[in-house]
Design a protein around this motif. Structure first.
Motif, PDB file in Angstrom:
ATOM      1  N   PHE A 122       4.009  11.482  -6.918  1.00 25.51           N
ATOM      2  CA  PHE A 122       2.275  11.619  -7.379  1.00 25.51           C
ATOM      3  C   PHE A 122       1.682  11.212  -6.000  1.00 25.51           C
ATOM      4  N   ARG A 123       0.516  11.488  -5.686  1.00 24.64           N
ATOM      5  CA  ARG A 123      -0.220  11.353  -4.596  1.00 24.64           C
ATOM      6  C   ARG A 123      -1.093  10.314  -4.769  1.00 24.64           C
ATOM      7  N   GLY A 159      -9.510   4.307   0.107  1.00 24.78           N
ATOM      8  CA  GLY A 159      -9.402   5.503   1.217  1.00 24.78           C
ATOM      9  C   GLY A 159      -8.025   5.719   2.020  1.00 24.78           C
ATOM     10  N   ALA A 160      -7.246   5.215   1.633  1.00 31.51           N
ATOM     11  CA  ALA A 160      -6.296   5.137   1.442  1.00 31.51           C
ATOM     12  C   ALA A 160      -4.854   5.985   1.520  1.00 31.51           C
ATOM     13  N   GLU A 161      -4.365   7.491   1.324  1.00 35.33           N
ATOM     14  CA  GLU A 161      -3.432   7.369   0.920  1.00 35.33           C
ATOM     15  C   GLU A 161      -2.264   6.827   0.868  1.00 35.33           C
ATOM     16  N   GLN A 162      -1.355   6.813  -1.119  1.00 37.99           N
ATOM     17  CA  GLN A 162      -0.078   6.267  -1.405  1.00 37.99           C
ATOM     18  C   GLN A 162      -0.026   7.122  -2.370  1.00 37.99           C
ATOM     19  N   HIS A 182       3.867   3.147  -2.389  1.00 42.27           N
ATOM     20  CA  HIS A 182       4.186   3.918  -1.051  1.00 42.27           C
ATOM     21  C   HIS A 182       3.070   3.651  -0.014  1.00 42.27           C
ATOM     22  N   PRO A 183       2.852   3.451   1.315  1.00 36.54           N
ATOM     23  CA  PRO A 183       2.428   4.271   1.420  1.00 36.54           C
ATOM     24  C   PRO A 183       2.124   5.108   2.472  1.00 36.54           C
TER      25      PRO A 183
END
Length: 565
Positions: free
Chosen positions: A94-95, A101-104, A75-76
């Motif tokens: 969990f990240r 560079g996009a965080e998920q 998931h974004p």
């Protein structure tokens, strides 16, 4: 299926690191293997059981009009930030960051993503909607344990309802509650609903479905009289009133150099626990807070979080406590100019003549009256209910059970739909934000809970509704092939009649075959041997109770088809 072709790596000894019965037996019986802490591979037998659990759940979801989806597990971060849960979920999420560079995040649950899909709803005429899926979830458990009961990767059936008003949400919630009760009954899993905290999910109400088990990590308070049941995070009881003395005109100091706990104050100075005022220093959403309870009561952290609408709590460190109050744990009290907010449990209302720490090491105060000497900023129910306390609804003595949580349903309200700008046009053209419900069942946890509820010293005893096979057809050794030939014929005829048969055609001793059949837990075993064939019968053994009876060879197919049909 032939046993000689099936991958069932049974073990003669229990795995050394297994604590729960389900962990021990699922490994021994060749159902699962651990890849790493909290991550398990399901082997063929477990996949069969899992598929049968999923089938029952799917049937009951479709029975209440739910539609099946399959959403991404990745998931974004932006979706979770819009609901505020990117921060509140903490270290269990969990990240990761992708190459751009996009965080998920690996999804712990799917409220945000389903609400995102619901942005395409346009009219009240499209409501209600009930959507569900079976999808992998991820939680970075600090201490995975007990096999499949507490893992970091698991399958959940999660469903979500969207309704126009409160009455619709109530109907969706009740439909799921009834569906869950039917699911657990059909699976053969003893489970009941209890009142529960909504925790980080939010919302106005929630019900957990709990299965009694010594392997469980949740404590449930239940009344044998009226049926009241609640998780200890939500449970209430009716405490008997405590007769207090009128109290001194002002608190009085007395030396307690060797008393640094409730027990030591009782033992060395004769102050009963119920006459002590326990002062805990907690860090609630980063702010030091004093929490007051009766000396013989324990704090339930989730109750504190719920009372304050907070997302995180932890005990203050010794250094933080000394800096704020000037004393070490064991000599703390709420009196003085500490400047900290004070939250007190309702059992302290109106209490007089209490003893508490004086915020100087080795010194306590007696004659403390809560209303006169202690400024309470907020009253709340904070204490853990104990077995034997009176039920708040009927007065009967409460019992406390250890349980496994196998399902949880929530009335979420508009928390997610408002955050993600979900709205439809109402009957008069007005903008209406739908109300949302969330409903989960952990599939592998249900599988493990079934083993906890159905096993004995010889292995698993699967309920017929979930067993990987209906029948083990055990072939005993023979010299001329007569037994093998008869077993092959029975294997074909039983399969044609719809009986799911595991043919044990291995070149093993009878004792090994019998032990393995009992270990893997298939409900029935049909034994074919030369002596019984000569008499025109075969031997049928029930795994549930070990009962053995002979069945005429010509009646076997009809008999088994009737038993498993």
């Amino acid at each position: 299926m032939r046993w000689s072709q099936l991958y069932v790596p049974t073990l003669r000894e229990d795995p050394a690191d297994a604590d729960a019965a389900s962990h021990r037996l699922l490994v021994r019986a060749g159902y699962v293997r651990q890849l790493s802490a909290g991550h398990y591979s399901l082997l063929p037998l477990a996949v069969r059981v899992r598929a049968r659990i999923v089938a029952v759940v799917r049937e009951e979801m479709e029975r209440i009009g739910a539609q099946e989806f399959l959403l991404p597990a990745l998931h974004p971060a932006e979706l979770w930030r819009r609901t505020g849960r990117w921060e509140s979920m903490g270290e269990e999420m969990f990240r990761l960051t992708d190459r751009k560079g996009a965080e998920q995040a690996l999804g712990m649950t799917h409220e945000e993503v389903f609400a995102h899909l619901a942005e395409e709803l346009r009219s009240y005429r499209q409501l209600p909607q009930v959507w569900y899926q079976f999808q992998t979830k991820f939680r970075d458990e600090a201490r995975p344990r007990s096999g499949l009961l507490r893992v970091r990767e698991f399958t959940m059936k999660d469903s979500y309802s969207f309704d126009l008003d409160e009455a619709g949400l109530e109907r969706s919630f009740e439909a799921h509650r009834q569906a869950y009760l039917r699911i657990f009954e059909r699976l053969g899993l003893p489970a009941f609903g209890v009142r529960a905290s909504s925790g980080t999910m939010g919302g106005s109400a929630s019900v957990e479905f709990m299965s009694p088990s010594e392997a469980g990590e949740d404590l449930v308070v239940r009344c044998p009289g009226c049926g009241y049941a609640a998780n200890t995070e939500k449970a209430l009881s009716a405490l008997p009133a405590v007769a207090d003395p009128s109290g001194e005109e002002a608190p009085e100091e007395f030396a307690t150099p060797s008393a640094r706990s409730i027990e030591e104050l009782t033992e060395r100075h004769g102050v009963a626990p119920e006459r002590q005022l326990k002062t805990l220093v907690q860090v609630v959403d980063g702010a030091l807070t004093l929490v007051l309870l009766r000396g013989d009561h324990a704090l339930v952290e989730q109750k504190l979080l719920d009372a304050l609408g907070a997302s995180a709590v932890r005990p203050a460190t010794a250094e933080e406590i000394t800096a704020a109050l000037g004393a070490s744990p064991g000599s703390l009290g709420p009196l003085g100019g500490h400047g900290l907010p004070v939250v007190a449990d309702g059992a302290l209302r109106g209490r007089t003549g209490l003893t508490c720490g004086a915020n100087r090491d080795g010194v306590h105060l007696r004659g403390v009256s809560v209303g006169r000497d202690v400024a309470v900023d907020r009253w709340a129910d904070l204490r853990e209910v104990a077995a034997g306390e009176p039920c708040a609804e009927c007065g009967a003595a409460l019992e406390v059970l250890r349980t496994i949580e196998v399902g949880h349903i929530f009335q979420l309200g508009r928390r997610y739909t408002e955050a993600l700008d979900v709205a439809v046009s109402g009957p008069g053209g007005e903008r209406v934000v739908p109300l949302m419900g969330s409903y989960g069942i952990g599939v592998e946890r249900v599988l493990a809970a079934l083993v906890e509820a159905h096993h004995d010293g010889r292995g698993i005893r699967w309920p017929a509704a979930v067993a990987p096979f209906d029948l083990v057809l055990t072939v005993l050794p023979d010299r001329d092939g007569t037994v093998a030939g008869a077993a092959e014929r029975l294997y074909g005829e039983l399969g044609s009649a719809g009986v799911r048969v595991l043919l044990d055609d291995r070149a093993e001793r009878p004792g090994v075959k019998f032990a393995d059949a009992e270990l893997i837990g298939v409900p029935w075993r049909l034994t074919v041997g030369a002596r019984s064939l000569a008499a025109g019968v075969v031997e049928l053994t029930a795994r549930a109770d070990g009962a053995v009876r002979e069945v005429a060879l010509g009646a076997v197919v009809a008999e088994l088809a009737g038993l498993v049909g």
